[in-house]
Each structure stands twice: as C-alpha cells, then as structure tokens.
Design a protein around this motif. Sequence first.
Motif, PDB file in Angstrom:
ATOM      1  N   VAL A 296      -1.228  -3.063   3.907  1.00 55.23           N
ATOM      2  CA  VAL A 296      -1.007  -4.476   4.222  1.00 55.23           C
ATOM      3  C   VAL A 296      -0.597  -4.638   5.681  1.00 55.23           C
ATOM      4  O   VAL A 296      -1.160  -5.456   6.432  1.00 55.23           O
ATOM      5  CB  VAL A 296       0.066  -5.076   3.293  1.00 55.23           C
ATOM      6  CG1 VAL A 296       0.490  -6.460   3.789  1.00 55.23           C
ATOM      7  CG2 VAL A 296      -0.454  -5.153   1.861  1.00 55.23           C
ATOM      8  N   PHE A 297       0.388  -3.872   6.106  1.00 54.79           N
ATOM      9  CA  PHE A 297       0.910  -4.059   7.459  1.00 54.79           C
ATOM     10  C   PHE A 297       0.068  -3.341   8.511  1.00 54.79           C
ATOM     11  O   PHE A 297       0.141  -3.695   9.695  1.00 54.79           O
ATOM     12  CB  PHE A 297       2.377  -3.625   7.506  1.00 54.79           C
ATOM     13  CG  PHE A 297       3.279  -4.563   6.756  1.00 54.79           C
ATOM     14  CD1 PHE A 297       3.569  -5.810   7.261  1.00 54.79           C
ATOM     15  CD2 PHE A 297       3.783  -4.213   5.522  1.00 54.79           C
ATOM     16  CE1 PHE A 297       4.369  -6.698   6.571  1.00 54.79           C
ATOM     17  CE2 PHE A 297       4.594  -5.092   4.811  1.00 54.79           C
ATOM     18  CZ  PHE A 297       4.885  -6.339   5.338  1.00 54.79           C
TER      19      PHE A 297
ATOM     20  N   VAL B  60      -3.131  -3.697   8.472  1.00 57.76           N
ATOM     21  CA  VAL B  60      -4.049  -4.800   8.780  1.00 57.76           C
ATOM     22  C   VAL B  60      -3.363  -5.801   9.705  1.00 57.76           C
ATOM     23  O   VAL B  60      -3.977  -6.323  10.652  1.00 57.76           O
ATOM     24  CB  VAL B  60      -4.525  -5.486   7.481  1.00 57.76           C
ATOM     25  CG1 VAL B  60      -5.328  -6.748   7.799  1.00 57.76           C
ATOM     26  CG2 VAL B  60      -5.369  -4.529   6.657  1.00 57.76           C
ATOM     27  N   ALA B  61      -2.076  -6.092   9.459  1.00 60.85           N
ATOM     28  CA  ALA B  61      -1.342  -7.017  10.332  1.00 60.85           C
ATOM     29  C   ALA B  61      -1.263  -6.473  11.757  1.00 60.85           C
ATOM     30  O   ALA B  61      -1.461  -7.211  12.735  1.00 60.85           O
ATOM     31  CB  ALA B  61       0.059  -7.266   9.773  1.00 60.85           C
TER      32      ALA B  61
ATOM     33  N   VAL C 171       0.462 -14.084   9.177  1.00 60.36           N
ATOM     34  CA  VAL C 171       0.585 -13.324   7.931  1.00 60.36           C
ATOM     35  C   VAL C 171       1.276 -14.181   6.877  1.00 60.36           C
ATOM     36  O   VAL C 171       0.838 -14.244   5.721  1.00 60.36           O
ATOM     37  CB  VAL C 171       1.369 -12.022   8.171  1.00 60.36           C
ATOM     38  CG1 VAL C 171       1.579 -11.270   6.849  1.00 60.36           C
ATOM     39  CG2 VAL C 171       0.643 -11.125   9.174  1.00 60.36           C
TER      40      VAL C 171
ATOM     41  N   VAL D 232      -6.425  -3.197  -1.884  1.00 63.16           N
ATOM     42  CA  VAL D 232      -6.014  -3.019  -0.480  1.00 63.16           C
ATOM     43  C   VAL D 232      -6.992  -2.100   0.240  1.00 63.16           C
ATOM     44  O   VAL D 232      -7.388  -2.369   1.387  1.00 63.16           O
ATOM     45  CB  VAL D 232      -4.579  -2.464  -0.410  1.00 63.16           C
ATOM     46  CG1 VAL D 232      -4.217  -2.085   1.031  1.00 63.16           C
ATOM     47  CG2 VAL D 232      -3.584  -3.490  -0.944  1.00 63.16           C
TER      48      VAL D 232
ATOM     49  N   GLY E  21      -8.943  -4.010   3.033  1.00 60.35           N
ATOM     50  CA  GLY E  21      -8.441  -3.465   4.289  1.00 60.35           C
ATOM     51  C   GLY E  21      -9.468  -2.583   4.973  1.00 60.35           C
ATOM     52  O   GLY E  21      -9.635  -2.642   6.198  1.00 60.35           O
TER      53      GLY E  21
ATOM     54  N   THR F 166     -12.069  -4.726   6.598  1.00 54.57           N
ATOM     55  CA  THR F 166     -11.492  -5.369   7.781  1.00 54.57           C
ATOM     56  C   THR F 166     -11.447  -4.407   8.962  1.00 54.57           C
ATOM     57  O   THR F 166     -11.804  -4.760  10.096  1.00 54.57           O
ATOM     58  CB  THR F 166     -10.081  -5.887   7.475  1.00 54.57           C
ATOM     59  OG1 THR F 166     -10.132  -6.789   6.361  1.00 54.57           O
ATOM     60  CG2 THR F 166      -9.496  -6.611   8.679  1.00 54.57           C
TER      61      THR F 166
ATOM     62  N   SER G 253      -4.164 -10.058   5.972  1.00 49.38           N
ATOM     63  CA  SER G 253      -2.942  -9.311   5.667  1.00 49.38           C
ATOM     64  C   SER G 253      -2.028 -10.107   4.737  1.00 49.38           C
ATOM     65  O   SER G 253      -1.418  -9.540   3.822  1.00 49.38           O
ATOM     66  CB  SER G 253      -2.197  -8.966   6.966  1.00 49.38           C
ATOM     67  OG  SER G 253      -0.989  -8.295   6.695  1.00 49.38           O
TER      68      SER G 253
ATOM     69  N   TYR H 249      -0.759  -9.034   1.140  1.00 50.04           N
ATOM     70  CA  TYR H 249       0.685  -9.029   0.885  1.00 50.04           C
ATOM     71  C   TYR H 249       0.983  -9.631  -0.485  1.00 50.04           C
ATOM     72  O   TYR H 249       1.797  -9.097  -1.247  1.00 50.04           O
ATOM     73  CB  TYR H 249       1.395  -9.820   1.982  1.00 50.04           C
ATOM     74  CG  TYR H 249       2.896  -9.866   1.857  1.00 50.04           C
ATOM     75  CD1 TYR H 249       3.683  -8.846   2.387  1.00 50.04           C
ATOM     76  CD2 TYR H 249       3.536 -10.933   1.226  1.00 50.04           C
ATOM     77  CE1 TYR H 249       5.061  -8.885   2.277  1.00 50.04           C
ATOM     78  CE2 TYR H 249       4.913 -10.977   1.114  1.00 50.04           C
ATOM     79  CZ  TYR H 249       5.669  -9.956   1.640  1.00 50.04           C
ATOM     80  OH  TYR H 249       7.040  -9.989   1.529  1.00 50.04           O
TER      81      TYR H 249
ATOM     82  N   GLY I  30       1.133   0.781  10.889  1.00 49.16           N
ATOM     83  CA  GLY I  30       1.483   0.365   9.537  1.00 49.16           C
ATOM     84  C   GLY I  30       2.380   1.378   8.850  1.00 49.16           C
ATOM     85  O   GLY I  30       3.328   1.013   8.130  1.00 49.16           O
TER      86      GLY I  30
END
Length: 370
Positions: free
Chosen positions: A51-52, A54-55, A77, A175, A179, A182, A233, A237, A276
């Motif tokens: 998740v993070f 991707v952020a 996000v 994910v 992800g 992405t 993201s 999440y 991440g």
Amino acid sequence: MPSTAEHSNRTPFFDRPWVRWAGVGLVVVLMIVVPLMLPEFANQTIARIGVFAVAVLGLNVVMGYTGQVSLGQIFFVGVGAYATAFGVNADWNILLVFLFACALPSVLGLLVALAAARLGGLAIAMVTIALPLIGVPLAKRLSDFTGGSQGTSARFSDAPEWTGLYDDQWQLYIVFLIGGITFLLTRNLVRGKYGRAFAIVKGNEAVAGSMGVSPYRYKVLAFTIASLIGGVSGFLYMVVVQYTSPETMSFGHSIELLASMVIGGAGSIVGSILGGIWYVLVPQITNLIDPNITAVLQGAILLIVLFILPGGLVSLPRLWRRRRRDGDSPRGRAATGAVERTDAAASVTGSSTVGDALGAPPGAPPPSQP
C-alpha cells in the motif's frame, strides 16, 4: 565482426534478456506462492508495505522524477480511502468504486497543479503543505460523508467462499495485482518520452523551455499522475485496513512518506518499494526497542542511512560493486568518492545533466544555459 556468442559473453549476466525474463517469472511465482505459505501477520505486513510503496511511488513521480516539492501526497491517499469507503457504503459496483477512488484525487490534484505549477521551490512547498493541514479538519467537518472524527469503515475485501482463501491471503493478492500493474505502468511512463521530459524539466526549466518542452505542462501532468497513484494507494489502504479517519491524512504521515522516498531512493522504481518497506517496518522495529523514543530512533536511523548512502538504499548494490572494482587503487578510491558525490546529486536532480536525460553520448558537452 564479433560473433553472437562473443557478444553474449561480453553482456553482463543480469542484462541478458533470458535472465530478466527468468527473474520476472520468479517474481510472479513468488507472488502466487508466498501468500499461501506465510502466517496472517506476515501477509498483512506485506500488504501494508505494498500500500505505502504505491504511495511513495506517486510521490516519486512528482519529486524524484520531476523535481517538484510536494508535501501533500498523503492528502490524496486519504481522499482515495474516503472515496472508497463512500462508494462501498453506497453499495456501488466495486469497479466503479475503484474508478471513483482514482478519479477524485486526480481531479483535485489537477486543480491544485493548475494553480501551483507556475510556482517553484518554497512557494509550491507551501501550497502542498496546506493540503493535509486543510484535509484533516475538513474530514472532521464533513461528517455525513467521512464519519467525522470517528472515521468510517468499509468491509468489502473479504475472500469469496469459492476461492478457499483466508481474508489476509485474498487481500494480499489484490495488493499484488493492482500494485503490480501500477508499478509496471509507472515504470513504462518514466522510461518513455514523458520520463525524459520530466528529467529535462527537473534539470533546468529554462533549458526545457528552449527545447520546446513546456515545464508548466509536464509539472501539471506529473502532479496529476502522482495524485492518481495516491488514489490507488488509498483504495488499497481500504482493502487492507478497511477503516480510515482524519488521522490517515495528517501532516506527520506526509513527512514520513517524504522520508521514505528519500531513504528508498529518489527517482527510482525499486527505491519506491524500499521506501514502502521503510515506512512500515522501521516504526515497528523502533517500537519494539523502546516505544518512548520511537521518533528519536527513527531520526537517528534516517541520518545514519543518508550519511552512508546519500543516494538512498537503492544505491547500495551499485556503490558496493564500484568499491569492489576500484577500491584497491588510490585512483579507484578517488573515483569512488566522486561517484558517491554524483549519486547524491543525482538523487536530487534525477540526472547528472540535461544531456544525459536526452541520451547524449558520454563526454558530450552539456547544453548552454540562457
């Protein structure tokens, strides 16, 4: 002319096509097998890392590749997470929920970019700082949509019965799928003509303008893409956590994202994954050591890593190879020191020269600046 076999022997092992495809196949197999073998806590931790990552990837697009200061990525996000919760609670089709979670942050990011992209340096930093500072009280005020200070939940990512999977396994697969797509699309973007344009704008906006590359256009594009990735993201999440609150988009989390990008490696796809990992694991490790001095420990680790690896964790293998090759001779040690300084500059500028960004041959003089 050298034969094909001789040419193959001169090609570095890891640069050979069959080795790369074998590596891709291995990664895919691991992504399929690993969730079935690990315990629930491990799967949840890996999912949060995804998740993070991707952020951090979104932040890397606008800062690492285009050189624009952004301290508000966590806002997008959070918007993506709230949009997901709203769509799920309104019983929308999940595909429509995903599109909404991507579109809303993209539109907001475009509006901010249209106003702020003409600015630079501290001015655009101040604009992006305002995003999480405004987002938190706004989320509390819009309680009909966000649940106010208590936040809101959305349970929609439980494993279907026909899969025979546990919830943590199903969520990790989601994910990995979203992800991974992405990351692949972003990699293709930054390695194509848009990536070269981003690098030119980052290197020197005046030179970019003289070459017909509009800095304003590409800064707006990069900021919008970063916002869209932030929305992805946010959706992931909610897949993993299934709850969000105003705290999700707090300014402290935005600073942590920025630190994670720098630690992982600015302007690097792999660096985003390492960022991440840093974002999720380092706070857990420091909490195990002493919960009362978590912030101090994180700051100390950050300084140590940046002092040793100015280019971020992603520069470690390259630096190790160069030191192994050149470290035995005085000239090699001097060259290695120069390489470290170049890596540190590259982490800030994205490429050493505008000529490098355009693919100029080695040794070619850089273009004159107005």
